[in-house]
Design a protein around this motif. Structure first.
Motif, PDB file in Angstrom:
ATOM      1  N   ALA A  60       0.831  -1.207   0.000  1.00  0.00           N
ATOM      2  CA  ALA A  60       0.000   0.000   0.000  1.00  0.00           C
ATOM      3  C   ALA A  60       0.867   1.259   0.000  1.00  0.00           C
ATOM      4  CB  ALA A  60      -0.926  -0.013   1.213  1.00  0.00           C
ATOM      5  N   VAL A  61       1.925   1.246   0.791  1.00  0.00           N
ATOM      6  CA  VAL A  61       2.847   2.396   0.807  1.00  0.00           C
ATOM      7  C   VAL A  61       3.455   2.598  -0.571  1.00  0.00           C
ATOM      8  CG1 VAL A  61       5.020   3.263   1.748  1.00  0.00           C
ATOM      9  CG2 VAL A  61       3.347   2.184   3.275  1.00  0.00           C
ATOM     10  N   ALA A  62       3.851   1.505  -1.217  1.00  0.00           N
ATOM     11  CA  ALA A  62       4.421   1.603  -2.563  1.00  0.00           C
ATOM     12  C   ALA A  62       3.413   2.201  -3.536  1.00  0.00           C
ATOM     13  CB  ALA A  62       4.861   0.216  -3.038  1.00  0.00           C
ATOM     14  N   ALA A  63       2.147   1.786  -3.420  1.00  0.00           N
ATOM     15  CA  ALA A  63       1.103   2.323  -4.305  1.00  0.00           C
ATOM     16  C   ALA A  63       0.907   3.820  -4.081  1.00  0.00           C
ATOM     17  CB  ALA A  63      -0.201   1.568  -4.074  1.00  0.00           C
ATOM     18  N   VAL A  64       0.936   4.239  -2.831  1.00  0.00           N
ATOM     19  CA  VAL A  64       0.799   5.669  -2.522  1.00  0.00           C
ATOM     20  C   VAL A  64       1.945   6.467  -3.142  1.00  0.00           C
ATOM     21  CG1 VAL A  64       0.874   7.366  -0.650  1.00  0.00           C
ATOM     22  CG2 VAL A  64      -0.544   5.324  -0.419  1.00  0.00           C
ATOM     23  N   LEU A  65       3.161   5.921  -3.077  1.00  0.00           N
ATOM     24  CA  LEU A  65       4.308   6.610  -3.674  1.00  0.00           C
ATOM     25  C   LEU A  65       4.168   6.723  -5.185  1.00  0.00           C
ATOM     26  CD1 LEU A  65       7.355   5.156  -1.668  1.00  0.00           C
ATOM     27  CD2 LEU A  65       6.288   7.397  -1.442  1.00  0.00           C
ATOM     28  N   VAL A  66       3.614   5.691  -5.809  1.00  0.00           N
ATOM     29  CA  VAL A  66       3.390   5.759  -7.256  1.00  0.00           C
ATOM     30  C   VAL A  66       2.407   6.881  -7.588  1.00  0.00           C
ATOM     31  CG1 VAL A  66       2.434   4.542  -9.253  1.00  0.00           C
ATOM     32  CG2 VAL A  66       3.941   3.330  -7.676  1.00  0.00           C
ATOM     33  N   VAL A  67       1.329   6.981  -6.821  1.00  0.00           N
ATOM     34  CA  VAL A  67       0.347   8.051  -7.039  1.00  0.00           C
ATOM     35  C   VAL A  67       1.003   9.416  -6.852  1.00  0.00           C
ATOM     36  CG1 VAL A  67      -1.775   9.098  -6.181  1.00  0.00           C
ATOM     37  CG2 VAL A  67      -1.615   6.604  -6.397  1.00  0.00           C
ATOM     38  N   MET A  68       1.824   9.557  -5.818  1.00  0.00           N
ATOM     39  CA  MET A  68       2.521  10.819  -5.586  1.00  0.00           C
ATOM     40  C   MET A  68       3.444  11.159  -6.753  1.00  0.00           C
ATOM     41  SD  MET A  68       3.484  10.419  -1.531  1.00  0.00           S
ATOM     42  CE  MET A  68       4.496  11.907  -1.569  1.00  0.00           C
ATOM     43  N   ALA A  69       4.101  10.129  -7.286  1.00  0.00           N
ATOM     44  CA  ALA A  69       4.991  10.365  -8.429  1.00  0.00           C
ATOM     45  C   ALA A  69       4.197  10.846  -9.639  1.00  0.00           C
ATOM     46  CB  ALA A  69       5.757   9.081  -8.759  1.00  0.00           C
ATOM     47  N   VAL A  70       3.056  10.220  -9.903  1.00  0.00           N
ATOM     48  CA  VAL A  70       2.231  10.600 -11.053  1.00  0.00           C
ATOM     49  C   VAL A  70       1.729  12.041 -10.908  1.00  0.00           C
ATOM     50  CG1 VAL A  70       0.067  10.119 -12.265  1.00  0.00           C
ATOM     51  CG2 VAL A  70       1.536   8.219 -11.543  1.00  0.00           C
ATOM     52  N   VAL A  71       1.373  12.403  -9.690  1.00  0.00           N
ATOM     53  CA  VAL A  71       0.785  13.730  -9.454  1.00  0.00           C
ATOM     54  C   VAL A  71       1.841  14.833  -9.455  1.00  0.00           C
ATOM     55  CG1 VAL A  71      -0.421  15.145  -7.731  1.00  0.00           C
ATOM     56  CG2 VAL A  71      -1.190  12.803  -8.191  1.00  0.00           C
ATOM     57  N   THR A  72       3.024  14.542  -8.951  1.00  0.00           N
ATOM     58  CA  THR A  72       4.010  15.607  -8.703  1.00  0.00           C
ATOM     59  C   THR A  72       5.168  15.654  -9.684  1.00  0.00           C
ATOM     60  OG1 THR A  72       5.307  14.214  -7.189  1.00  0.00           O
ATOM     61  CG2 THR A  72       3.494  15.510  -6.236  1.00  0.00           C
ATOM     62  N   ARG A  73       5.389  14.572 -10.440  1.00  0.00           N
ATOM     63  CA  ARG A  73       6.590  14.537 -11.283  1.00  0.00           C
ATOM     64  C   ARG A  73       6.239  14.305 -12.756  1.00  0.00           C
ATOM     65  NH1 ARG A  73      11.394  13.371  -8.370  1.00  0.00           N
ATOM     66  NH2 ARG A  73      12.405  13.335 -10.415  1.00  0.00           N
ATOM     67  N   PRO A  74       6.678  15.187 -13.645  1.00  0.00           N
ATOM     68  CA  PRO A  74       6.440  14.943 -15.073  1.00  0.00           C
ATOM     69  C   PRO A  74       7.203  13.727 -15.594  1.00  0.00           C
ATOM     70  CG  PRO A  74       7.876  16.839 -14.747  1.00  0.00           C
ATOM     71  CD  PRO A  74       7.354  16.475 -13.395  1.00  0.00           C
ATOM     72  N   GLY A 334      12.265   2.259  -1.293  1.00  0.00           N
ATOM     73  CA  GLY A 334      13.497   3.007  -1.115  1.00  0.00           C
ATOM     74  C   GLY A 334      13.915   3.743  -2.374  1.00  0.00           C
ATOM     75  N   THR A 335      13.849   3.062  -3.522  1.00  0.00           N
ATOM     76  CA  THR A 335      14.290   3.668  -4.784  1.00  0.00           C
ATOM     77  C   THR A 335      13.364   4.791  -5.218  1.00  0.00           C
ATOM     78  OG1 THR A 335      15.216   1.534  -5.457  1.00  0.00           O
ATOM     79  CG2 THR A 335      14.893   3.181  -7.182  1.00  0.00           C
ATOM     80  N   LEU A 336      12.049   4.528  -5.196  1.00  0.00           N
ATOM     81  CA  LEU A 336      11.102   5.564  -5.611  1.00  0.00           C
ATOM     82  C   LEU A 336      11.088   6.721  -4.611  1.00  0.00           C
ATOM     83  CD1 LEU A 336       9.053   6.498  -7.650  1.00  0.00           C
ATOM     84  CD2 LEU A 336       7.290   5.156  -6.478  1.00  0.00           C
ATOM     85  N   GLY A 337      11.158   6.395  -3.323  1.00  0.00           N
ATOM     86  CA  GLY A 337      11.198   7.443  -2.304  1.00  0.00           C
ATOM     87  C   GLY A 337      12.408   8.342  -2.470  1.00  0.00           C
ATOM     88  N   SER A 338      13.549   7.763  -2.817  1.00  0.00           N
ATOM     89  CA  SER A 338      14.758   8.552  -3.034  1.00  0.00           C
ATOM     90  C   SER A 338      14.590   9.503  -4.215  1.00  0.00           C
ATOM     91  CB  SER A 338      15.941   7.617  -3.273  1.00  0.00           C
ATOM     92  OG  SER A 338      17.121   8.350  -3.499  1.00  0.00           O
ATOM     93  N   SER A 339      13.964   9.009  -5.288  1.00  0.00           N
ATOM     94  CA  SER A 339      13.738   9.860  -6.464  1.00  0.00           C
ATOM     95  C   SER A 339      12.799  11.014  -6.132  1.00  0.00           C
ATOM     96  CB  SER A 339      13.156   9.029  -7.605  1.00  0.00           C
ATOM     97  OG  SER A 339      14.066   8.036  -8.029  1.00  0.00           O
ATOM     98  N   LEU A 340      11.779  10.744  -5.323  1.00  0.00           N
ATOM     99  CA  LEU A 340      10.838  11.796  -4.947  1.00  0.00           C
ATOM    100  C   LEU A 340      11.472  12.817  -4.003  1.00  0.00           C
ATOM    101  CD1 LEU A 340       7.604   9.655  -4.400  1.00  0.00           C
ATOM    102  CD2 LEU A 340       8.078  11.208  -6.305  1.00  0.00           C
ATOM    103  N   LEU A 341      12.361  12.348  -3.136  1.00  0.00           N
ATOM    104  CA  LEU A 341      12.996  13.246  -2.170  1.00  0.00           C
ATOM    105  C   LEU A 341      14.124  14.065  -2.781  1.00  0.00           C
ATOM    106  CD1 LEU A 341      13.270  11.033   1.053  1.00  0.00           C
ATOM    107  CD2 LEU A 341      11.872  13.088   0.756  1.00  0.00           C
TER     108      LEU A 341
END
Length: 463
Positions: A60-74, A334-341
């Motif tokens: 679920a945490v991974a899914a939330v990060l994917v949604v955040m990536a879609v919303v915030t990152r081109p 960890g990988t997606l979170g690092s890219s977002l941070l």
């Protein structure tokens, strides 16, 4: 979908992911990576259905990060693909190592080696189990803790005095665990090495292994020293130790197998330039198949090996689903979170390069085990923070310095965190909680090792 069909699908998807990752590493064709990433998505869905809610939270945490990536990152598609690629790599590495563990399960020679080490007399028991823990860890990874630990616990149960038995079990299990931990900084079969080499730019095992072995020697040496100095004093005459009659020559099958594995992996690395983890993922399953065939050389060796491979795929691998989900999500989050941070860290003005190089290395050594205390898997921790670090040269360091510090901190986390597989397994065998192992049994050990290893990486930075 019935359970057997679901298990078969999970197993074949794991094998397919491994094959695709190996093809990508050996051919350099990016299309194989993309195909592995495509397989990971339905594999995650099937695994999520098959595990408990404790593991589904990570999904679920991974899914939330994917949604955040879609919303915030081109560039969300690119960074999600990077996270999927890291996940596929972790799946492939785990599957390859599990194949060798499966082959060892039916080896009488390996069982004899384990019983010999567990049956050593008190004078050399700790050292023997530490060395044995290292040898078995190179071959079986976490399976070494289960195999040697179970044999040691069974042997110690023959001690009639309850106080002696309690101390004996604790010391034997710690010797095995610390032997295992001492291989994490340098073993090409360890996740600590495989993941670190895949994250740190320009990192090569051959360049780092000498320095990382020093870290391993410190981890093993401190354990032996503390056990010797603080050996429990128990009133009354010692109980006669009923060990085994075999000689150290008993270990020759294990040593031979490790030598064959080492020669093949290192030889291919030098001949091809392929990364050590990439070679391990190809070679280890092949050695496992040959090993099974040799075990059954008197009766249809090829047919037996193929039947075992099918059973491993459809039955054994799905049985690891809980562990696989944890490893997959640790790498992905960890990988997606690092890219977002990354952009926020850059905008914050935090400048790691402003610190002395030795201070950065010391911080790394302590940061990973401290994160382990709040439930962060070392894979997640390293995948999260390591990409945020500047290049080694910008910090006044060499790449080998960074690799040594990360793998060293990873090993310390394995000793002290109640959320790692090592403390959970040791606690289960010793009938205590994982937090008891991490804090009570290994608290002083982790502190002394942390200080000694901090000095080592600081010295490494300045020389």
């Amino acid at each position: 979908m019935n359970g057997s069909l679901s298990n078969a699908l999970i197993g074949w998807m794991l094998v397919a992911t491994t094959a695709l990752v190996v093809l990508s590493v050996w051919t350099g064709v990016a299309g194989f990576d993309r195909a592995a990433e495509v397989v990971i998505v339905p594999l995650t869905a099937l695994l999520t259905i098959a595990v408990g809610w404790g593991r589904r939270i990570f999904v679920a945490v991974a899914a939330v990060l994917v949604v955040m990536a879609v919303v915030t990152r081109p560039d969300w598609h690119a960074i999600v693909n990077d996270a999927l690629a890291r996940t596929a790599f972790i799946v492939a590495f785990f599957t390859a190592l599990a194949s060798l563990r499966n082959a060892s399960a039916s080896s009488a020679a390996i069982e004899t080696c384990g019983r010999f080490l567990a049956g050593q007399p008190p004078g050399r028991r700790y050292a023997a189990l530490t060395v044995g823990g290292q040898l078995f860890a190179l071959l079986l990874n976490y399976g070494s803790l289960i195999l040697l630990g179970s044999m040691a616990e069974a042997n110690a149960r023959t001690e009639p005095d309850p106080e002696r038995r309690r101390h004996r079990i604790r010391r034997m299990l710690l010797a095995i665990q610390r032997g295992f931990l001492s291989t994490l900084p340098w073993s090409p079969m360890a996740f600590a090495v495989a993941v670190t080499l895949s994250i740190v730019p320009g990192a090569k095992w051959a360049e780092s292994v000498g320095y990382c072995i020093v870290s391993g020697a410190i981890l093993a040496g401190v354990g032996w020293g503390l056990d010797t100095i603080f050996k429990p004093r128990i009133a009354g005459p010692p109980t006669n130790w009923k060990g085994v009659d075999n000689s150290w020559f008993t270990l020759w099958p294990l040593v031979l197998l490790l030598a064959v594995l080492g020669v093949i992996v290192l030889g291919l690395h030098l001949a091809t330039g392929i990364s050590i983890p990439g070679i391990v993922m190809l070679v280890v399953p092949m050695i496992g198949l040959v090993w099974i065939a040799l075990q059954n050389r008197a009766s249809r060796p090829l047919a037996t090996a193929l039947a075992r491979a099918n059973g491993f795929t459809t039955l054994d691998l799905p049985g690891y689903r809980s562990e696989i989900v944890l490893l997959m999500m640790a790498g992905f989050i960890g990988t997606l979170g690092s890219s977002l941070l990354g952009p926020y860290v850059a905008a914050s003005g935090v400048d790691f390069a402003a610190l002395p190089g030795w201070a950065i290395l010391v911080i790394i050594v302590w940061f990973i085990p401290l994160c382990g205390q709040i439930g962060m898997n070392p894979i997640m921790t390293v995948a999260l923070f390591a990409p945020l670090l500047p290049d080694a040269a910008a910090m006044g360091l060499e790449t080998v310095d960074v690799v040594t510090a990360i793998t060293t901190g990873w090993a310390l986390s394995g000793a002290s965190s109640p959320f790692t597989a090592t403390t959970v397994l040791v606690g289960s065998i010793g009938h205590v909680s994982a937090s008891h192992v991490g804090v009570r049994w290994n608290g002083a050990y982790s502190l002394v090792c942390g200080i000694a290893l901090s000095v080592w990486v600081a010295v490494l930075a300045v020389i």
